[in-house]
Design a protein around this motif. Structure first.
Motif, mmCIF file in Angstrom:
data_model
loop_
_atom_site.group_PDB
_atom_site.id
_atom_site.type_symbol
_atom_site.label_atom_id
_atom_site.label_comp_id
_atom_site.label_asym_id
_atom_site.label_seq_id
_atom_site.Cartn_x
_atom_site.Cartn_y
_atom_site.Cartn_z
ATOM 1 N N LYS A 155 24.692 -64.350 11.068
ATOM 2 C CA LYS A 155 26.169 -64.283 11.100
ATOM 3 C C LYS A 155 26.719 -65.329 12.062
ATOM 4 C CE LYS A 155 26.655 -59.338 10.264
ATOM 5 N NZ LYS A 155 27.011 -58.065 10.915
ATOM 6 N N LEU A 156 26.042 -65.507 13.189
ATOM 7 C CA LEU A 156 26.504 -66.505 14.167
ATOM 8 C C LEU A 156 26.391 -67.902 13.579
ATOM 9 C CD1 LEU A 156 24.763 -65.190 17.420
ATOM 10 C CD2 LEU A 156 27.185 -65.085 16.906
ATOM 11 N N THR A 157 25.291 -68.136 12.902
ATOM 12 C CA THR A 157 25.059 -69.465 12.317
ATOM 13 C C THR A 157 26.079 -69.752 11.218
ATOM 14 O OG1 THR A 157 22.721 -69.245 12.830
ATOM 15 C CG2 THR A 157 23.292 -70.925 11.234
ATOM 16 N N LEU A 158 26.317 -68.757 10.355
ATOM 17 C CA LEU A 158 27.252 -68.971 9.244
ATOM 18 C C LEU A 158 28.708 -68.980 9.717
ATOM 19 C CD1 LEU A 158 25.622 -66.770 6.456
ATOM 20 C CD2 LEU A 158 25.421 -69.228 6.763
ATOM 21 N N HIS A 159 28.922 -68.512 10.937
ATOM 22 C CA HIS A 159 30.289 -68.500 11.482
ATOM 23 C C HIS A 159 30.666 -69.856 12.095
ATOM 24 C CE1 HIS A 159 33.931 -66.653 12.942
ATOM 25 N NE2 HIS A 159 33.719 -67.183 14.127
ATOM 26 N N LEU A 160 29.717 -70.754 12.175
ATOM 27 C CA LEU A 160 30.010 -72.074 12.753
ATOM 28 C C LEU A 160 31.039 -72.813 11.887
ATOM 29 C CD1 LEU A 160 26.354 -73.137 13.614
ATOM 30 C CD2 LEU A 160 28.146 -72.611 15.257
#
Lengths: 222, 238
Positions: free
Chosen positions: A88-93
Motif C-alpha cells: 500500500k505504501l509503495t502503490l501510494h507513491l
C-alpha cells in the motif's frame, strides 16, 4: 523517482544477490574441478568420446540453480511488500501504479539475467578451453532452458507472492509449477531447440501475471 | 467549497457481515476529523476505501474531487498516509528511508524529518525493524511531515503508543494543522487526548454512524464529561 524505487529494491535484495553470486561462483568452480578430475581420471580423448556419444551434461550442478535464484530473488523483493501490506505504501507513491510495478519487475528480471548472463559465457568459455566448439554448443543448448527458467521462476514467484489471497496463491502455484516443468524436460542436446522460442514466449507472458495479482490487491481481495 | 473528502452511500460487507450501509460523510478543508469506534467497526476499512485499496459493494468516495480508485499521482503526492501499526519499509535504516522518500516529494522538508529523528536515542544507521513501536511511530511521523501533504490520513495512529508518544503525536498534529490549510482524517480506538485534537467527531458503531458533529458542540452538550465518557455512553462498555 524511478531511481528511488530501484534503490528500495536494491536495499531489499543486495545481500541476497551477493549470496547468489557467491553460490554461482562456488558451483562454477566446483563444476570445473569435476571436469578437470574427469580429464585426469579418464583422459581427454575418452572424455571427448563420452561427450560425443553419450551426450552427458557437463554442468549438471547448474540445472536447478537459475530456478532457485529466480525464486529467491522474487521472495526477497515481494514478501516484504506483502508483509503488513506494505505494498500500500509503495502503490501510494506519486507515480503511476503500473509503472511502479513495471520498475520493480524490470529490476528483478535484470538482476536474475545479469547473474545468469555473466555465468553462462564463463562456463562456455571455460569449457571451450578443453573441448571442441560442437561440444560447447551442445552444452549451451542444454543450459539454455535451465537458464531461461531463472527469469520465468522469478516472474511466476512474483505473481504468487503479490497475490493477496492464500487460497488463490496456492491455485497460482499449481500452473506455475507446471509451466516451470517445461524448462526441465529430458531431452538430448539440441532436442529443445525448436521449443526454445516457446519458452521465451512463456517468460514474456509471465511478465504480466503480477499485474493481475496487484489489481486484486488493489481491489482489497482477502 | 468542495470538501477534501467526500463519501457517498458507502455500503460494504465482509462475507455476510455488514460493515456499513449508506455511509455518508464529508471532511472540509482545514478540519481535523476523528473517526472513532471500537475494534472491528470498520475504521481501517474506510481508510482502505478512501485510498483505493478496497472496492466497496456500493457508493463512492472522492478525495480532492477524484474518485478513490482513480487517484492521480499528483493527488497521491498531496496525501500523507499512515498505515495501522505505523508500518513503514522497515528494512531501511533512518538515512536510507529519507533518501528513498525525498525524491518523490517536491516539497520535501528534510529538517522536519531529522528534527523528529534527533529525538530518538538511536544512530542514523539503525534499521527501523530493530526499533520499538514508539520509535517507529516517530519515524513514520517524520516521513509524513517531511512530505508536507495537504491531507493526512492516519489509521489508528495511537495504536501501541504509550501516553508520552501519543501526546507527542497529538502535539505535532496540532502544530501541523494550525494554519488552517491542512486537513486531517484520523481513526482511533483510543479516545484519550482526542478532544484536544479533533475539530469534528464521528463515532462509528457496527454498521452505522452513531454521531457526527463538531467536538466543541459535543463537549458543550455534555458538560463535565470527557469525550471518552461520551464514547462509552454511546457505544456501551464492551
Amino acid at each position: 523517482m524511478y531511481k528511488s524505487l530501484l534503490y528500495k529494491e536494491w536495499i531489499k535484495t543486495r545481500s541476497g544477490i551477493a549470496c547468489l553470486a557467491v553460490i554461482f561462483l562456488g558451483v562454477g568452480i566446483y563444476s570445473f574441478m569435476k571436469i578437470n578430475e574427469s580429464i585426469r581420471l579418464l583422459g581427454i580423448v575418452n572424455l571427448w568420446e563420452t561427450a560425443v556419444q553419450k551426450d552427458p551434461a557437463m554442468f549438471p550442478q547448474f540445472k536447478y540453480l537459475p530456478l532457485l535464484a529466480g525464486i529467491l530473488l522474487a521472495i526477497m523483493q515481494y514478501v516484504p511488500e506483502l508483509q503488513f501490506k506494505r505494498l500500500k505504501l509503495t502503490l501510494h507513491l506519486p507515480l503511476n501504479e503500473n509503472k511502479i510495478l513495471l520498475t520493480m519487475l524490470f529490476y528483478g528480471v535484470i538482476a536474475v539475467l545479469s547473474l545468469l548472463l555473466i555465468t553462462l559465457p564463463i562456463l562456455l568459455l571455460g569449457l571451450g578451453q578443453r573441448f571442441p566448439s560442437e561440444i560447447v554448443w551442445a552444452n549451451f543448448q542444454q543450459l539454455a532452458p535451465w537458464f531461461l527458467a531463472g527469469p520465468a521462476a522469478y516472474l511466476i514467484t512474483a505473481w504468487v507472492c503479490l497475490e493477496p489471497q492464500w487460497k488463490q496463491r496456492i491455485l497460482n502455484i499449481i500452473p506455475g509449477i507446471i509451466a516451470l516443468s517445461f524448462f526441465f524436460l529430458r531431452a538430448k542436446s539440441g532436442g529443445y531447440q525448436p521449443f526454445d522460442p516457446y519458452l521465451i514466449l512463456l517468460v514474456i507472458v509471465a511478465f504480466f501475471f503480477a499485474f493481475y495479482s496487484t489489481a486484486r490487491f488493489k481491489e482489497g481481495v482477502q | 467549497m468542495t470538501p477534501i473528502i467526500q463519501c457517498q452511500n458507502i455500503t460494504h460487507y465482509y462475507g455476510n457481515r455488514l460493515i456499513y450501509k449508506d455511509l455518508n460523510f464529508e471532511v472540509q478543508k482545514g478540519k481535523i476529523l476523528g473517526l472513532l469506534g471500537k475494534n472491528g467497526t470498520g475504521k481501517t476499512t474506510i481508510i482502505n476505501i478512501l485510498n483505493g485499496y478496497l472496492k466497496p459493494q456500493a457508493g463512492v468516495c472522492r478525495v480532492f474531487g477524484e474518485d478513490m480508485d482513480k487517484l492521480s499521482p499528483k493527488t497521491k503526492g498531496s496525501i500523507g498516509l499512515l498505515l495501522e501499526g505505523h508500518i513503514q519499509h522497515s528494512y531501511f535504516n533512518l538515512l536510507q528511508i529519507e533518501k528513498y522518500y525525498r525524491r518523490f516529494f517536491p516539497k520535501w522538508k528534510r529538517d522536519a524529518y531529522f528534527g523528529l529523528i534527533e529525538k530518538l536515542k538511536v544512530t542514523p544507521t539503525q534499521k527501523i525493524s530493530t526499533m520499538s513501536c514508539g520509535q517507529r511511530s516517530q519515524v513514520a511521523l517524520g516521513i509524513l511531515f517531511a512530505q508536507d501533504p495537504d491531507l493526512l490520513i492516519l489509521d489508528d495512529f495511537s495504536m501501541g503508543l504509550d501516553p508520552g508518544y501519543r501526546r507527542l503525536f497529538v502535539e505535532y498534529l496540532k502544530e501541523y494543522a494550525k494554519d488552517g490549510n491542512k486537513t486531517v482524517f484520523l481513526t482511533s480506538h483510543i479516545i484519550q487526548d482526542m478532544e484536544l485534537l479533533i475539530d469534528d467527531c464521528m463515532i462509528l458503531d457496527y454498521g452505522k454512524i452513531l454521531l457526527h458533529k463538531p467536538t466543541k458542540e459535543l463537549m458543550e452538550e455534555h458538560p463535565n464529561q470527557t469525550l471518552e465518557d461520551i464514547f462509552i455512553e454511546l457505544t456501551g462498555k464492551y
